[in-house]
Write an enzyme that holds these catalytic residues in place. Structure first.
Site, short mmCIF file in Angstrom:
data_model
loop_
_atom_site.label_atom_id
_atom_site.label_comp_id
_atom_site.label_asym_id
_atom_site.label_seq_id
_atom_site.Cartn_x
_atom_site.Cartn_y
_atom_site.Cartn_z
CE LYS A 187 -3.73 2.29 2.41
NZ LYS A 187 -4.65 2.30 3.54
CD GLU A 193 10.21 -5.72 6.41
OE1 GLU A 193 9.55 -4.83 5.81
OE2 GLU A 193 10.52 -5.64 7.62
N GLY A 236 -4.49 -2.47 5.21
CA GLY A 236 -3.74 -3.63 4.69
C GLY A 236 -4.39 -4.97 5.04
NE ARG A 237 -5.60 -4.43 11.29
CZ ARG A 237 -4.97 -3.25 11.36
NH1 ARG A 237 -3.89 -3.04 10.65
NH2 ARG A 237 -5.43 -2.29 12.12
CD GLU A 322 -0.97 -4.77 11.59
OE1 GLU A 322 0.27 -4.96 11.65
OE2 GLU A 322 -1.59 -4.72 10.52
CG HIS A 353 -2.00 -36.27 17.52
ND1 HIS A 353 -2.19 -37.49 18.14
CD2 HIS A 353 -3.06 -36.10 16.70
CE1 HIS A 353 -3.30 -38.04 17.69
NE2 HIS A 353 -3.86 -37.22 16.81
CE LYS A 456 6.11 -0.98 8.89
NZ LYS A 456 5.11 -0.25 8.10
O1 F6P Z 1 3.90 -3.40 9.48
C1 F6P Z 1 2.54 -3.67 9.48
C2 F6P Z 1 1.91 -3.19 8.23
O2 F6P Z 1 1.77 -1.82 8.33
C3 F6P Z 1 0.57 -3.86 7.99
O3 F6P Z 1 -0.50 -3.20 8.53
C4 F6P Z 1 0.53 -3.92 6.51
O4 F6P Z 1 -0.40 -4.86 6.08
C5 F6P Z 1 1.96 -4.28 6.19
O5 F6P Z 1 2.70 -3.53 7.12
C6 F6P Z 1 2.42 -4.02 4.78
O6 F6P Z 1 2.33 -2.67 4.44
P1 F6P Z 1 2.41 -2.24 2.93
O7 F6P Z 1 1.26 -2.83 2.20
O8 F6P Z 1 2.38 -0.75 2.94
O9 F6P Z 1 3.71 -2.74 2.37
#
Ligand code: F6P
Length: 467
Positions: A187, A193, A236-237, A322, A353, A456
């Site tokens: 987003k 990452e 995002g979620r 979150e 198990h 972060k």
């Molecule tokens: O670090 C958590 C977060 O902000 C989530 O809420 C989000 O889904 C994820 O990082 C990824 O963010 P982006 O879509 O901006 O890369």
């Protein structure tokens, strides 16, 4: 909209007093004394059926919890959510994920995006593998949907979230640049990452990139030929229903993805219109809040009895923790009550198990949701047997202490009509509405995530400073 603390509500005080009278209640006796309980403590919506007869509560409990919800101004909050008004005040944003699955009633921008996704997916004839690069909400949802419906795929998809190079290397085994499409989902398009994996894909020789972002300029600068939209008003979620789900969309086909959206829409309608005592996600929220705030349970287990749903606990962990892992309320005041429990779980049956020993005989009471898709008699029997064992325990005084099960451990069984896309859509939407309803009960912003920002920033500082 009401932003006073729930503890100021008359119903909260009454529930607290009521909880005292339930201190010695036993689920086994509730079931035995009321033969109608198993049939009465059930809610149905959008094809899903919630059996909550093994929870440690009664009709009065639910009535008081419903009063609390009313006092909290739930109807106003729900209307604001569904109408796309601001429900995320710290970021001054709506959380309008329901618009993404509204079908004919969806905003034009949603229909246009879906049209473009369909065109793109139809033009992928030379693509044999899709690799999704994203993390958090840009990964869990699409990964879960693809994994759950993989048997119906029209092409392979892989999902890479970790920046550990081994993750991308695994996803690219046997892949060729000519026939591999990378979908970079971010987003913000600033997530370290995801950008690291996108650069690593370039070094591998990637030829086909699509980006999904709200930061179109950054995505274009990266070199994506096409940037699909991820509207600012979707979190995002909650974004799997948008172009953020493109990897699943293209791998499963537009028709299958359409069924997923339809299932979610069914649940949205149920959530919007069913009265509280019959509203499945609202009941899930009330029960969860009772367990956390009044029975003192700090964790919650999610146990899908379906191999295809083995990623569900990970998705719900982000969704619940979150969203509702918060310590201040809408007024910025520190909370004097608990919010989201620790959500955890794994595929049911193998889990029996492993950690079910603790569920049955450990010192902590862990409320559980058994998800039964009715896929196989053994799976359904196991889910039901576990729920019964937790509720009833063993009462035989002749047994030595180590063989006794205390029982009285609450759980629900959530039954799905199989594992089609529509049922999956309804399930995921139900959980989103449960989380929202709990946010209203707890007077917190369920749609921000400031807690992840500090880590972060510190990691970026360490990388820059070389410490
Ligand atoms: O670090 C958590 C977060 O902000 C989530 O809420 C989000 O889904 C994820 O990082 C990824 O963010 P982006 O879509 O901006 O890369």
């Amino acid at each position: 909209m009401n932003t006073t603390p729930p503890t100021d509500c008359r119903a909260w005080t009454r529930i607290a007093a009521h909880a005292e009278t339930w201190r010695h209640a036993r689920i086994g006796e509730l079931l035995q004394n009321d033969p109608g309980r198993a049939a009465a403590f059930v809610a149905e919506g959008a094809g899903l059926k919630l059996d909550y007869s093994r929870q440690r509560l009664g009709g009065l409990t639910l009535g008081l919890l419903a009063q609390l919800l009313q006092e909290r101004g739930f109807e106003d909050w729900r209307a604001a959510l569904l109408e796309g008004r601001v429900v995320n005040p710290t970021e001054k944003r709506p959380a309008w994920h329901t618009a993404l699955r509204a079908g004919e009633a969806a905003p034009e921008e949603v229909k246009t995006a879906l049209g473009r996704m369909t065109q793109l997916a139809e033009g992928l004839s030379g693509i044999r593998r899709i690799v999704n690069l994203g993390i958090g909400g840009s990964d869990f949802g699409p990964r879960l949907v693809y994994g759950a419906l993989r048997a119906q795929r029209i092409r392979e998809a892989r999902f890479v979230a970790s920046p550990d190079p081994a993750a991308l290397a695994g996803a690219l085994e046997g892949a060729e640049p000519d026939s591999t499409l990378f979908v970079v989902v971010s987003k913000t398009f600033t997530t370290a990452e995801t950008l690291a994996n996108a650069q690593a894909a370039k070094r591998w020789g990637a030829k086909h990139f699509i980006a999904v972002s709200n930061n179109v300029d950054a995505a274009r600068r990266f070199g994506a030929a096409e940037v699909l939209p991820m509207p600012e008003w979707v979190g995002g979620r909650y974004s799997l229903w948008s172009a953020a789900g493109f990897a699943a969309f293209a791998a499963l086909g537009a028709a299958r993805f359409g069924e997923l959206l339809a299932g979610a829409r069914d649940m949205d309608w149920h959530f919007a219109s069913a009265p509280v005592p019959k509203n499945l996600p609202v009941l899930m929220a009330l029960i969860g809040t009772w367990n956390v705030n009044f029975l003192g349970c700090g964790t919650h287990a999610v146990l899908p009895y379906a191999h295809a749903l083995r990623l569900l606990p990970a998705h719900l962990q982000q969704l619940e923790m979150e969203s509702n892992g918060k310590r201040v309320d809408h007024r910025g005041e520190e909370l004097a009550y608990a919010t989201a429990p620790v959500v955890w779980g794994a595929e049911g049956t193998p889990s029996q198990h492993s950690f079910h020993q603790l569920l049955h005989q450990g010192t902590q009471v862990v409320p559980a949701d058994f998800i039964d898709a009715g896929l196989d008699p053994l799976l359904s029997a196991n889910a039901r047997a576990q729920a019964d064992a937790l509720a009833l325990g063993t009462q035989d005084p002749a047994l030595p202490p180590h063989r006794r099960h205390p029982g009285n451990r609450p759980s629900s069984i959530l039954a799905l009509p199989g594992l089609g896309a529509r049922a999956l859509g309804a399930l995921l939407a139900a959980w989103e509405h449960k989380v929202f309803t709990q946010g209203v009960l707890w007077n917190i912003d369920s749609f921000d995530q400031w807690g992840v920002e500090l880590g972060k920033k510190l990691a970026n500082d360490l990388l820059k400073g070389g410490r």
